[in-house]
Write a protein that holds these residues in place. Sequence first.
Motif, PDB file in Angstrom:
ATOM      1  N   SER A 296      50.043  30.710  38.412  1.00 31.40           N
ATOM      2  CA  SER A 296      49.113  31.844  38.409  1.00 31.40           C
ATOM      3  C   SER A 296      48.715  32.207  39.835  1.00 31.40           C
ATOM      4  CB  SER A 296      47.862  31.516  37.598  1.00 31.40           C
ATOM      5  OG  SER A 296      48.184  31.356  36.248  1.00 31.40           O
TER       6      SER A 296
ATOM      7  N   GLU B  16      53.100  42.326  47.350  1.00 37.71           N
ATOM      8  CA  GLU B  16      53.775  43.543  46.901  1.00 37.71           C
ATOM      9  C   GLU B  16      52.887  44.766  47.116  1.00 37.71           C
ATOM     10  OE1 GLU B  16      54.762  42.463  42.897  1.00 37.71           O
ATOM     11  OE2 GLU B  16      56.774  41.768  43.456  1.00 37.71           O
ATOM     12  N   ARG B  17      51.583  44.611  46.867  1.00 35.21           N
ATOM     13  CA  ARG B  17      50.639  45.709  47.087  1.00 35.21           C
ATOM     14  C   ARG B  17      50.582  46.064  48.575  1.00 35.21           C
ATOM     15  NH1 ARG B  17      46.029  45.324  49.039  1.00 35.21           N
ATOM     16  NH2 ARG B  17      45.733  43.138  48.476  1.00 35.21           N
TER      17      ARG B  17
ATOM     18  N   ASP C 239      51.647  33.910  41.456  1.00 37.05           N
ATOM     19  CA  ASP C 239      51.778  35.276  40.951  1.00 37.05           C
ATOM     20  C   ASP C 239      50.764  36.211  41.599  1.00 37.05           C
ATOM     21  OD1 ASP C 239      53.890  34.584  39.339  1.00 37.05           O
ATOM     22  OD2 ASP C 239      52.675  34.342  37.520  1.00 37.05           O
ATOM     23  N   ARG C 240      49.522  35.730  41.830  1.00 36.61           N
ATOM     24  CA  ARG C 240      48.520  36.542  42.510  1.00 36.61           C
ATOM     25  C   ARG C 240      48.933  36.808  43.952  1.00 36.61           C
ATOM     26  NH1 ARG C 240      45.093  33.254  39.450  1.00 36.61           N
ATOM     27  NH2 ARG C 240      44.693  31.848  41.193  1.00 36.61           N
ATOM     28  N   TRP C 241      49.465  35.790  44.632  1.00 39.15           N
ATOM     29  CA  TRP C 241      49.918  35.973  46.015  1.00 39.15           C
ATOM     30  C   TRP C 241      51.066  36.980  46.079  1.00 39.15           C
ATOM     31  CZ3 TRP C 241      50.246  30.088  47.445  1.00 39.15           C
ATOM     32  CH2 TRP C 241      48.952  29.595  47.679  1.00 39.15           C
ATOM     33  N   ILE C 242      51.987  36.868  45.134  1.00 40.98           N
ATOM     34  CA  ILE C 242      53.123  37.799  45.092  1.00 40.98           C
ATOM     35  C   ILE C 242      52.620  39.216  44.845  1.00 40.98           C
ATOM     36  CG2 ILE C 242      55.135  38.488  43.721  1.00 40.98           C
ATOM     37  CD1 ILE C 242      55.708  35.442  43.389  1.00 40.98           C
ATOM     38  N   ALA C 243      51.710  39.388  43.904  1.00 40.86           N
ATOM     39  CA  ALA C 243      51.166  40.714  43.601  1.00 40.86           C
ATOM     40  C   ALA C 243      50.437  41.293  44.815  1.00 40.86           C
ATOM     41  CB  ALA C 243      50.232  40.643  42.392  1.00 40.86           C
ATOM     42  N   ASP C 244      49.663  40.450  45.504  1.00 39.82           N
ATOM     43  CA  ASP C 244      48.967  40.906  46.711  1.00 39.82           C
ATOM     44  C   ASP C 244      49.964  41.347  47.780  1.00 39.82           C
ATOM     45  OD1 ASP C 244      46.526  40.401  45.549  1.00 39.82           O
ATOM     46  OD2 ASP C 244      46.199  38.494  46.604  1.00 39.82           O
TER      47      ASP C 244
END
Length: 116
Positions: free
Chosen positions: A27, A37-38, A30-35
């Motif tokens: 989790s 990507e943003r 996934d948050r680091w990846i989403a950040d």
Amino acid sequence: MNDELSRLDLLHFARRVVVQQATAALSQLDRWIADEERREAERRLGEERRPAPLAWLIQYGLNRSNIDAVHTGDCWAAAKSGRCRPATREQAVDALRQNVPPCTHCRPDTELGVLD
């Protein structure tokens, strides 16, 4: 009743702990990846929206009436002076033909093909 846990019970417990920790770690990843990507999408959008660099600059004197030099749009010396305004190619050529000195760093006269 026997309060001692069997080896099998301990292994099942250890597995649940590992699954719980792995789920938490995934989790977080996934948050680091989403950040990231943003941030990458924002960076690309910023590059797309960035105005095109100026091709030519005319540097004005301290009194803003006389012209001191002609620069290319990416000249570092022009950026430091703070007295430059954007110019069209025709304006830059015209200034050079009127004996306004070209910048000695970026050599706009060479790029414009206006040599003495």
